[in-house]
Scaffold this active site. Structure first.
Site, short mmCIF file in Angstrom:
data_model
loop_
_atom_site.label_atom_id
_atom_site.label_comp_id
_atom_site.label_asym_id
_atom_site.label_seq_id
_atom_site.Cartn_x
_atom_site.Cartn_y
_atom_site.Cartn_z
N MET A 24 0.82 -1.22 0.00
CA MET A 24 0.00 0.00 0.00
C MET A 24 0.85 1.27 0.00
SD MET A 24 -3.10 -1.06 -0.16
CE MET A 24 -4.04 0.39 0.31
N ARG A 25 2.03 1.21 0.62
CA ARG A 25 2.85 2.42 0.71
C ARG A 25 3.48 2.81 -0.63
NH1 ARG A 25 6.53 1.27 5.93
NH2 ARG A 25 5.99 -0.90 5.46
N MET A 26 3.38 1.93 -1.63
CA MET A 26 3.85 2.31 -2.97
C MET A 26 2.87 3.27 -3.65
SD MET A 26 6.75 0.74 -3.37
CE MET A 26 7.09 0.81 -5.13
#
Length: 297
Positions: A24-26
């Protein structure tokens, strides 16, 4: 040249590669392990290490975009020993991900190397040292030392220096939080012990997840051997967001450029030269301020 392991003379080694998370942090619609470094999908960097290591079967644990990842790897036509796909239906932790691979682990497996699809800078040298250290041990693990270890599981050792357990960052006491020796997340584990231990892992932690790191404490409780191999932190870094991706690309570019220059290529400005890993460059080639993404000879 990468030295290969003598498969026939060694205990059977199989591999489980964890690549189920979306990342998700991408901030991307594309699963993290398909983001590219050096022109290759991130997960491919890990998978290319397995055949020369002597792995017999590869179990790739997928979740999000599983079909897309499998299709991408087939199209890349890379040498992966006996590739099998396992699905982690729900993200319940790393131990649960490895559990999902167990039905495809051969009955005659002796050891399992457990790796991740988002550590693209891992080298064959560290894996070979890890495998050598694992002989006669239930668990061998890669560790690293960080001046700022926030976010990483701390390796707690006893008074005699032997590993006792790994404590995840959010579960650490104040004293444990000062430990700078941390878990890098890569293991070689005896297959019989792995099957036995995974059945005993419980989600009794702050995240309510099934942690693979519990293998260390479970081995100690059984009186089994646990050993560590230290690796450079840059080599075992995980890529979690686009900042990490850029840092990994920079480190990989330096590694590739140095290798190319040592093979007889003149590079006028290595800091600004980008060469994809699938590019072939003949000796006595001279590269100025350019980006190589096609064959040069």
């Amino acid at each position: 040249m990468i030295a290969t392991t003598n498969i026939e003379a060694s205990p059977r080694l199989d591999a489980i590669v964890l690549a189920a998370g979306l990342g998700m942090r991408m901030r991307s619609q594309q699963i993290k392990v398909l983001h590219r470094l050096g022109g290759r999908p991130m997960v491919e960097h890990t998978l290319r290490l397995l055949l020369p290591l002597g792995v017999r079967r590869t179990i790739l644990v997928l979740g999000h975009q599983a079909d897309h990842v499998a299709e991408t790897l087939r199209a890349r036509r890379i040498p992966i020993p006996d590739l099998q796909i396992a699905l982690q239906r729900e993200p319940r932790g790393t131990a649960d991900a490895v559990r999902s691979a167990l039905p495809q682990l051969p009955e005659d497996s002796s050891q399992v190397v457990i790796l991740y699809g988002d550590t693209p800078l891992l080298t064959m040298d560290s894996l070979q040292r890890l495998r050598a250290a694992a002989q006669g041990q239930a668990v061998a693990m890669l560790v690293m030392r960080l001046a700022e270890p926030r976010g990483y599981g701390r390796l707690v050792r006893g008074a005699d220096g032997r590993p006792l357990r790994i404590v995840e960052d959010r579960d650490c006491t104040d004293a444990e939080r000062t430990i700078t020796e941390v878990n890098a997340g890569m293991y070689v584990v005896q297959s019989d012990f792995l099957r036995r231990a995974l059945a005993r892992v419980q989600a009794d932690n702050a995240a309510r997840e099934l942690y693979l790191t519990d293998l260390v404490a479970l081995a100690v409780a059984e009186g089994q051997g646990v050993t560590t191999v230290e690796a450079p932190s840059d080599e075992v870094m995980g890529v979690n967001d686009r900042v990490d991706l850029a840092q990994a690309e920079r480190l990989l570019r330096r590694r590739v450029n140095q290798d190319v220059m040592r093979r007889g290529v003149t590079m006028r400005d290595p800091e600004t030269t980008h060469i994809d890993l699938d590019v072939e460059i003949g000796s006595d080639t001279e590269i100025g301020r350019a980006s190589c993404r096609e064959r040069v000879s």
